[in-house]
Scaffold this motif. Structure first.
Motif, PDB file in Angstrom:
ATOM      1  N   ALA A   5       0.867  -1.179   0.000  1.00 49.81           N
ATOM      2  CA  ALA A   5       0.000   0.000   0.000  1.00 49.81           C
ATOM      3  C   ALA A   5       0.900   1.224   0.000  1.00 49.81           C
ATOM      4  O   ALA A   5       2.105   1.119   0.203  1.00 49.81           O
ATOM      5  CB  ALA A   5      -0.900  -0.005   1.231  1.00 49.81           C
ATOM      6  N   TYR A  31      -8.532  11.037  -4.256  1.00 51.71           N
ATOM      7  CA  TYR A  31      -8.374   9.772  -3.554  1.00 51.71           C
ATOM      8  C   TYR A  31      -9.760   9.248  -3.194  1.00 51.71           C
ATOM      9  O   TYR A  31     -10.513   9.908  -2.496  1.00 51.71           O
ATOM     10  CB  TYR A  31      -7.530   9.981  -2.301  1.00 51.71           C
ATOM     11  CG  TYR A  31      -7.177   8.698  -1.605  1.00 51.71           C
ATOM     12  CD1 TYR A  31      -6.233   7.829  -2.149  1.00 51.71           C
ATOM     13  CD2 TYR A  31      -7.787   8.340  -0.419  1.00 51.71           C
ATOM     14  CE1 TYR A  31      -5.908   6.646  -1.524  1.00 51.71           C
ATOM     15  CE2 TYR A  31      -7.467   7.162   0.215  1.00 51.71           C
ATOM     16  CZ  TYR A  31      -6.524   6.319  -0.354  1.00 51.71           C
ATOM     17  OH  TYR A  31      -6.211   5.141   0.271  1.00 51.71           O
ATOM     18  N   ARG A  32     -10.073   8.093  -3.685  1.00 59.21           N
ATOM     19  CA  ARG A  32     -11.372   7.484  -3.405  1.00 59.21           C
ATOM     20  C   ARG A  32     -11.176   6.208  -2.595  1.00 59.21           C
ATOM     21  O   ARG A  32     -10.241   5.464  -2.835  1.00 59.21           O
ATOM     22  CB  ARG A  32     -12.090   7.151  -4.708  1.00 59.21           C
ATOM     23  CG  ARG A  32     -12.425   8.376  -5.513  1.00 59.21           C
ATOM     24  CD  ARG A  32     -13.167   7.957  -6.787  1.00 59.21           C
ATOM     25  NE  ARG A  32     -13.558   9.111  -7.562  1.00 59.21           N
ATOM     26  CZ  ARG A  32     -12.893   9.556  -8.611  1.00 59.21           C
ATOM     27  NH1 ARG A  32     -11.811   8.944  -9.023  1.00 59.21           N
ATOM     28  NH2 ARG A  32     -13.302  10.619  -9.266  1.00 59.21           N
ATOM     29  N   LYS A  33     -12.083   5.958  -1.660  1.00 60.96           N
ATOM     30  CA  LYS A  33     -12.041   4.731  -0.867  1.00 60.96           C
ATOM     31  C   LYS A  33     -13.337   3.953  -1.057  1.00 60.96           C
ATOM     32  O   LYS A  33     -14.398   4.533  -1.243  1.00 60.96           O
ATOM     33  CB  LYS A  33     -11.892   5.050   0.616  1.00 60.96           C
ATOM     34  CG  LYS A  33     -10.506   5.439   1.032  1.00 60.96           C
ATOM     35  CD  LYS A  33     -10.415   5.476   2.543  1.00 60.96           C
ATOM     36  CE  LYS A  33      -9.005   5.805   2.962  1.00 60.96           C
ATOM     37  NZ  LYS A  33      -8.826   5.727   4.396  1.00 60.96           N
ATOM     38  N   HIS A  34     -13.222   2.637  -1.000  1.00 64.45           N
ATOM     39  CA  HIS A  34     -14.394   1.780  -0.978  1.00 64.45           C
ATOM     40  C   HIS A  34     -14.257   0.841   0.220  1.00 64.45           C
ATOM     41  O   HIS A  34     -13.178   0.687   0.795  1.00 64.45           O
ATOM     42  CB  HIS A  34     -14.568   1.008  -2.297  1.00 64.45           C
ATOM     43  CG  HIS A  34     -13.380   0.185  -2.671  1.00 64.45           C
ATOM     44  ND1 HIS A  34     -13.154  -1.069  -2.151  1.00 64.45           N
ATOM     45  CD2 HIS A  34     -12.342   0.440  -3.515  1.00 64.45           C
ATOM     46  CE1 HIS A  34     -12.035  -1.562  -2.659  1.00 64.45           C
ATOM     47  NE2 HIS A  34     -11.520  -0.664  -3.486  1.00 64.45           N
ATOM     48  N   ASN A  35     -15.354   0.239   0.618  1.00 62.17           N
ATOM     49  CA  ASN A  35     -15.379  -0.549   1.859  1.00 62.17           C
ATOM     50  C   ASN A  35     -14.359  -1.676   1.911  1.00 62.17           C
ATOM     51  O   ASN A  35     -13.812  -1.975   2.960  1.00 62.17           O
ATOM     52  CB  ASN A  35     -16.783  -1.104   2.105  1.00 62.17           C
ATOM     53  CG  ASN A  35     -17.760  -0.016   2.466  1.00 62.17           C
ATOM     54  OD1 ASN A  35     -17.373   1.026   2.964  1.00 62.17           O
ATOM     55  ND2 ASN A  35     -19.035  -0.248   2.209  1.00 62.17           N
ATOM     56  N   GLN A  37     -11.414  -1.810   0.582  1.00 65.36           N
ATOM     57  CA  GLN A  37     -10.060  -1.335   0.328  1.00 65.36           C
ATOM     58  C   GLN A  37      -9.173  -1.516   1.557  1.00 65.36           C
ATOM     59  O   GLN A  37      -9.581  -1.270   2.686  1.00 65.36           O
ATOM     60  CB  GLN A  37     -10.125   0.140  -0.059  1.00 65.36           C
ATOM     61  CG  GLN A  37      -8.870   0.693  -0.634  1.00 65.36           C
ATOM     62  CD  GLN A  37      -9.136   2.041  -1.288  1.00 65.36           C
ATOM     63  OE1 GLN A  37     -10.203   2.270  -1.822  1.00 65.36           O
ATOM     64  NE2 GLN A  37      -8.171   2.917  -1.221  1.00 65.36           N
ATOM     65  N   THR A  39      -6.793   0.243   2.616  1.00 65.64           N
ATOM     66  CA  THR A  39      -6.551   1.485   3.358  1.00 65.64           C
ATOM     67  C   THR A  39      -7.743   1.886   4.214  1.00 65.64           C
ATOM     68  O   THR A  39      -7.650   2.821   4.990  1.00 65.64           O
ATOM     69  CB  THR A  39      -6.190   2.640   2.397  1.00 65.64           C
ATOM     70  OG1 THR A  39      -7.256   2.807   1.465  1.00 65.64           O
ATOM     71  CG2 THR A  39      -4.899   2.366   1.668  1.00 65.64           C
ATOM     72  N   ASN A  40      -8.856   1.178   4.084  1.00 65.19           N
ATOM     73  CA  ASN A  40     -10.020   1.433   4.925  1.00 65.19           C
ATOM     74  C   ASN A  40      -9.888   0.740   6.279  1.00 65.19           C
ATOM     75  O   ASN A  40     -10.629   1.031   7.205  1.00 65.19           O
ATOM     76  CB  ASN A  40     -11.287   0.956   4.207  1.00 65.19           C
ATOM     77  CG  ASN A  40     -12.489   1.783   4.546  1.00 65.19           C
ATOM     78  OD1 ASN A  40     -12.361   2.927   4.947  1.00 65.19           O
ATOM     79  ND2 ASN A  40     -13.660   1.208   4.398  1.00 65.19           N
ATOM     80  N   ASN A  41      -8.929  -0.156   6.404  1.00 64.51           N
ATOM     81  CA  ASN A  41      -8.685  -0.884   7.641  1.00 64.51           C
ATOM     82  C   ASN A  41      -7.849  -0.014   8.581  1.00 64.51           C
ATOM     83  O   ASN A  41      -6.829   0.541   8.169  1.00 64.51           O
ATOM     84  CB  ASN A  41      -7.942  -2.185   7.305  1.00 64.51           C
ATOM     85  CG  ASN A  41      -7.749  -3.066   8.508  1.00 64.51           C
ATOM     86  OD1 ASN A  41      -7.506  -2.601   9.609  1.00 64.51           O
ATOM     87  ND2 ASN A  41      -7.839  -4.360   8.279  1.00 64.51           N
ATOM     88  N   HIS A  44      -4.050  -0.093   8.646  1.00 70.94           N
ATOM     89  CA  HIS A  44      -3.280   0.487   7.540  1.00 70.94           C
ATOM     90  C   HIS A  44      -2.495   1.725   7.978  1.00 70.94           C
ATOM     91  O   HIS A  44      -1.418   1.988   7.465  1.00 70.94           O
ATOM     92  CB  HIS A  44      -4.219   0.861   6.386  1.00 70.94           C
ATOM     93  CG  HIS A  44      -3.550   1.651   5.319  1.00 70.94           C
ATOM     94  ND1 HIS A  44      -2.680   1.075   4.422  1.00 70.94           N
ATOM     95  CD2 HIS A  44      -3.583   2.972   5.011  1.00 70.94           C
ATOM     96  CE1 HIS A  44      -2.218   2.011   3.600  1.00 70.94           C
ATOM     97  NE2 HIS A  44      -2.756   3.166   3.944  1.00 70.94           N
TER      98      HIS A  44
END
Length: 75
Positions: A5, A31-35, A37, A39-41, A44
């Protein structure tokens, strides 16, 4: 070496170490996030893996900056 990452961060810091940039008022990076991903943890952004990634990114940027300063005359 690939990072699990933060590869985009490493690339941008490497580019910053190699060349002068300029500021523009427009958004240039979204920068977009999805569930699902990584980097959503929460893990991270903390812990040993995060520390290791940041150290590697920092080392790459510093090595590039040193190389550039040795190869190119200062302005």
């Amino acid at each position: 070496m690939a990072l699990p990452a933060s590869g985009d961060t490493g690339l941008l810091l490497g580019l910053d170490a190699l060349a002068s940039g300029w500021f523009i008022g427009d958004t240039g990076l979204i920068y977009r996030k999805h569930n699902g991903q990584i980097t959503n943890n929460p893990a991270h952004a903390s812990g040993q893996e995060w520390e290791a990634r940041m150290a590697l990114i920092r080392e790459h940027a510093e090595a590039l900056r040193t190389w550039v300063s040795e190869k190119m005359p200062s302005e």
